[in-house]
Design a protein around this motif. Structure first.
Motif, mmCIF file in Angstrom:
data_model
loop_
_atom_site.group_PDB
_atom_site.id
_atom_site.type_symbol
_atom_site.label_atom_id
_atom_site.label_comp_id
_atom_site.label_asym_id
_atom_site.label_seq_id
_atom_site.Cartn_x
_atom_site.Cartn_y
_atom_site.Cartn_z
ATOM 1 N N ILE A 224 -16.169 0.618 12.037
ATOM 2 C CA ILE A 224 -14.869 1.047 12.574
ATOM 3 C C ILE A 224 -13.733 0.404 11.804
ATOM 4 C CG2 ILE A 224 -13.348 0.924 14.593
ATOM 5 C CD1 ILE A 224 -15.878 1.158 16.318
ATOM 6 N N TYR A 225 -13.844 -0.900 11.549
ATOM 7 C CA TYR A 225 -12.764 -1.599 10.844
ATOM 8 C C TYR A 225 -12.616 -1.090 9.413
ATOM 9 C CZ TYR A 225 -10.103 -5.349 8.689
ATOM 10 O OH TYR A 225 -9.159 -6.049 7.996
ATOM 11 N N MET A 226 -13.719 -0.854 8.722
ATOM 12 C CA MET A 226 -13.663 -0.405 7.329
ATOM 13 C C MET A 226 -13.019 0.970 7.212
ATOM 14 S SD MET A 226 -14.894 -2.724 5.219
ATOM 15 C CE MET A 226 -15.422 -1.824 3.777
ATOM 16 N N PHE A 227 -13.445 1.918 8.044
ATOM 17 C CA PHE A 227 -13.004 3.305 7.891
ATOM 18 C C PHE A 227 -11.691 3.593 8.617
ATOM 19 C CE2 PHE A 227 -17.477 3.700 6.808
ATOM 20 C CZ PHE A 227 -17.419 4.530 5.709
ATOM 21 N N ARG A 228 -11.328 2.765 9.607
ATOM 22 C CA ARG A 228 -10.101 3.038 10.342
ATOM 23 C C ARG A 228 -8.912 2.235 9.829
ATOM 24 N NH1 ARG A 228 -10.205 2.583 16.810
ATOM 25 N NH2 ARG A 228 -11.778 4.225 16.530
ATOM 26 N N PHE A 229 -9.153 1.039 9.284
ATOM 27 C CA PHE A 229 -8.041 0.167 8.908
ATOM 28 C C PHE A 229 -8.105 -0.285 7.452
ATOM 29 C CE2 PHE A 229 -8.657 -0.441 13.489
ATOM 30 C CZ PHE A 229 -7.402 -0.072 13.940
ATOM 31 N N PHE A 230 -9.248 -0.836 7.026
ATOM 32 C CA PHE A 230 -9.317 -1.467 5.703
ATOM 33 C C PHE A 230 -9.153 -0.452 4.565
ATOM 34 C CE2 PHE A 230 -11.657 -3.227 2.053
ATOM 35 C CZ PHE A 230 -10.987 -4.427 1.906
ATOM 36 N N ILE A 231 -9.936 0.617 4.573
ATOM 37 C CA ILE A 231 -9.862 1.613 3.494
ATOM 38 C C ILE A 231 -8.518 2.341 3.472
ATOM 39 C CG2 ILE A 231 -10.890 3.765 2.630
ATOM 40 C CD1 ILE A 231 -13.602 2.656 3.577
ATOM 41 N N PRO A 232 -7.956 2.794 4.623
ATOM 42 C CA PRO A 232 -6.620 3.412 4.575
ATOM 43 C C PRO A 232 -5.529 2.486 4.053
ATOM 44 C CG PRO A 232 -7.698 3.948 6.629
ATOM 45 C CD PRO A 232 -8.553 2.950 5.948
ATOM 46 N N GLN A 233 -5.601 1.183 4.402
ATOM 47 C CA GLN A 233 -4.601 0.239 3.894
ATOM 48 C C GLN A 233 -4.697 0.105 2.376
ATOM 49 O OE1 GLN A 233 -5.100 -3.446 5.986
ATOM 50 N NE2 GLN A 233 -4.160 -2.683 7.872
ATOM 51 N N LYS A 234 -5.906 0.020 1.854
ATOM 52 C CA LYS A 234 -6.079 -0.072 0.400
ATOM 53 C C LYS A 234 -5.589 1.182 -0.305
ATOM 54 C CE LYS A 234 -7.872 -4.166 0.168
ATOM 55 N NZ LYS A 234 -7.136 -5.268 -0.514
ATOM 56 N N MET A 235 -5.799 2.340 0.299
ATOM 57 C CA MET A 235 -5.317 3.601 -0.285
ATOM 58 C C MET A 235 -3.794 3.641 -0.318
ATOM 59 S SD MET A 235 -7.981 5.471 -1.139
ATOM 60 C CE MET A 235 -7.487 7.179 -1.111
ATOM 61 N N GLN A 236 -3.159 3.160 0.760
ATOM 62 C CA GLN A 236 -1.697 3.112 0.798
ATOM 63 C C GLN A 236 -1.141 2.150 -0.243
ATOM 64 O OE1 GLN A 236 -0.505 2.206 4.785
ATOM 65 N NE2 GLN A 236 -0.970 4.260 5.569
ATOM 66 N N GLU A 237 -1.790 0.996 -0.401
ATOM 67 C CA GLU A 237 -1.335 0.033 -1.409
ATOM 68 C C GLU A 237 -1.430 0.617 -2.821
ATOM 69 O OE1 GLU A 237 -3.616 -3.474 -0.858
ATOM 70 O OE2 GLU A 237 -2.604 -4.070 1.008
ATOM 71 N N ARG A 238 -2.498 1.347 -3.108
ATOM 72 C CA ARG A 238 -2.629 1.975 -4.421
ATOM 73 C C ARG A 238 -1.553 3.028 -4.641
ATOM 74 N NH1 ARG A 238 -9.184 2.967 -5.163
ATOM 75 N NH2 ARG A 238 -9.770 0.741 -5.344
ATOM 76 N N LYS A 239 -1.256 3.817 -3.619
ATOM 77 C CA LYS A 239 -0.217 4.838 -3.746
ATOM 78 C C LYS A 239 1.160 4.202 -3.996
ATOM 79 C CE LYS A 239 -2.401 8.417 -0.931
ATOM 80 N NZ LYS A 239 -2.358 9.178 0.342
ATOM 81 N N LEU A 240 1.435 3.074 -3.304
ATOM 82 C CA LEU A 240 2.712 2.385 -3.514
ATOM 83 C C LEU A 240 2.813 1.830 -4.924
ATOM 84 C CD1 LEU A 240 3.005 0.476 -0.113
ATOM 85 C CD2 LEU A 240 4.527 2.282 -0.917
ATOM 86 N N LYS A 241 1.707 1.266 -5.441
ATOM 87 C CA LYS A 241 1.722 0.750 -6.813
ATOM 88 C C LYS A 241 1.962 1.867 -7.829
ATOM 89 C CE LYS A 241 -1.210 -3.308 -6.065
ATOM 90 N NZ LYS A 241 -2.535 -3.923 -6.336
ATOM 91 N N LYS A 242 1.342 3.034 -7.611
ATOM 92 C CA LYS A 242 1.523 4.160 -8.529
ATOM 93 C C LYS A 242 2.953 4.684 -8.477
ATOM 94 C CE LYS A 242 -3.242 5.809 -8.577
ATOM 95 N NZ LYS A 242 -4.161 6.926 -8.171
ATOM 96 N N SER A 243 3.540 4.736 -7.281
ATOM 97 C CA SER A 243 4.923 5.217 -7.149
ATOM 98 C C SER A 243 5.921 4.256 -7.809
ATOM 99 C CB SER A 243 5.275 5.377 -5.678
ATOM 100 O OG SER A 243 5.203 4.139 -5.006
ATOM 101 N N LYS A 244 5.626 2.932 -7.746
ATOM 102 C CA LYS A 244 6.519 1.956 -8.403
ATOM 103 C C LYS A 244 6.465 2.088 -9.910
ATOM 104 C CE LYS A 244 6.498 -1.534 -4.763
ATOM 105 N NZ LYS A 244 6.044 -2.895 -4.383
ATOM 106 N N LYS A 245 5.288 2.397 -10.452
ATOM 107 C CA LYS A 245 5.157 2.542 -11.885
ATOM 108 C C LYS A 245 5.920 3.775 -12.375
ATOM 109 C CE LYS A 245 0.686 0.232 -12.402
ATOM 110 N NZ LYS A 245 -0.736 0.414 -12.734
#
Length: 271
Positions: A250-271
């Motif tokens: 539950i923690y991996m698929f509901r919180f951990f993986i979505p947070q990592k995906m959001q962080e990657r999207k923010l890094k790509k948008s900053k670049k």
């Protein structure tokens, strides 16, 4: 190849034994009938300990107690304190202590004079570095709080699964509420029956519950009330392991993986 097969069979046998130990339920029976309190703790079909002083655990404890420790040789009677040959005067030690205290006082006074002579440093104003550090601390605190909240949100179902792992069976309740005064007897009957039935209803929502008999009745003829009850509680050791795996999923698929995906999207948008 033969050695590998033997190793595989040994590993499978160990895994099978561990699973069997985890699947077998541990249970505890408690009863209070005719003003006698009895209990029994068992693991599967094996009696571990009971109120009659029987069980495998008690035998193991008795074996440990019967093992006598190594007897240490007691030479206290043969040992004699030597008598002092000379009597020493403490006058020289007292004089040395006085001289040492005087020198320490002089050194302390010299340090105090030097400290007074030094100019006091002015209070420095807060630099932008300190503000950045405080901002970083605040962000870290926010991250920690979010992490704890995510853990709490993802642990509700696993905790419910652990609670459902407790099974209360053979619930036997036979309460006779007695009093010569009919008014007091009716009041006590209402209080006790309401408390018991509410407790049983709350237990049935959290745990698995099965009843043998539940009977609460008033008796105006008797002077003393009678409270007979018994219950058996069982629990499998594999239940918390399954709940822990469920919590991780539950923690991996509901919180951990979505947070990592959001962080990657923010890094790509900053670049």
């Amino acid at each position: 190849m033969i050695i590998l097969k033997i190793l595989l069979w040994l590993i499978l046998a160990v895994i099978g034994v561990i699973l069997l130990i985890l699947i077998i339920p541990a249970s505890a029976e408690v009863s209070y009938i005719d003003k006698k309190f009895t209990y029994k703790i068992s693991y599967g079909f094996m009696n571990m300990y009971d109120s009659g002083g029987k069980g495998l655990a008690l035998k193991f404890i008795n074996k440990r107690k019967n093992k006598k420790p190594d007897e240490d040789s007691d030479d206290t009677d043969d040992f004699v304190m030597p008598e002092p040959d000379e009597i020493f005067d403490n006058t020289e030690d007292e004089e040395l202590a006085e001289t040492e205290s005087e020198t320490t006082e002089e050194v302390a006074e010299s340090f105090e004079e030097k400290a007074d002579s030094k100019p006091k440093k002015k209070n420095k104003s807060k630099s932008p570095k300190n503000t950045n550090k405080s901002a970083e601390k605040d962000s870290r605190l926010d991250e920690k709080i979010e992490f704890v909240l995510d853990l709490v949100r993802s642990s509700d179902r696993p905790l419910l699964h652990i609670c459902k792992g407790f099974r209360f069976s053979k619930i036997y309740i036979d309460f006779m509420i007695a009093d010569e005064d009919a008014y007091k007897c009716a009041l006590n009957y209402g209080k006790i029956s309401g408390a018991v039935y509410n407790l049983l209803g709350y237990m049935s929502t959290l745990f698995r519950v099965s009843y043998r008999t539940v009977d609460i009745f008033p008796n105006f003829k008797e002077k003393e009330s009678c409270f007979d009850a018994s219950v058996k509680c069982s629990f499998k050791l594999i239940t918390p392991i399954i709940a822990g795996i469920y919590f991780l999923i539950i923690y991996m698929f509901r919180f951990f993986i979505p947070q990592k995906m959001q962080e990657r999207k923010l890094k790509k948008s900053k670049k």
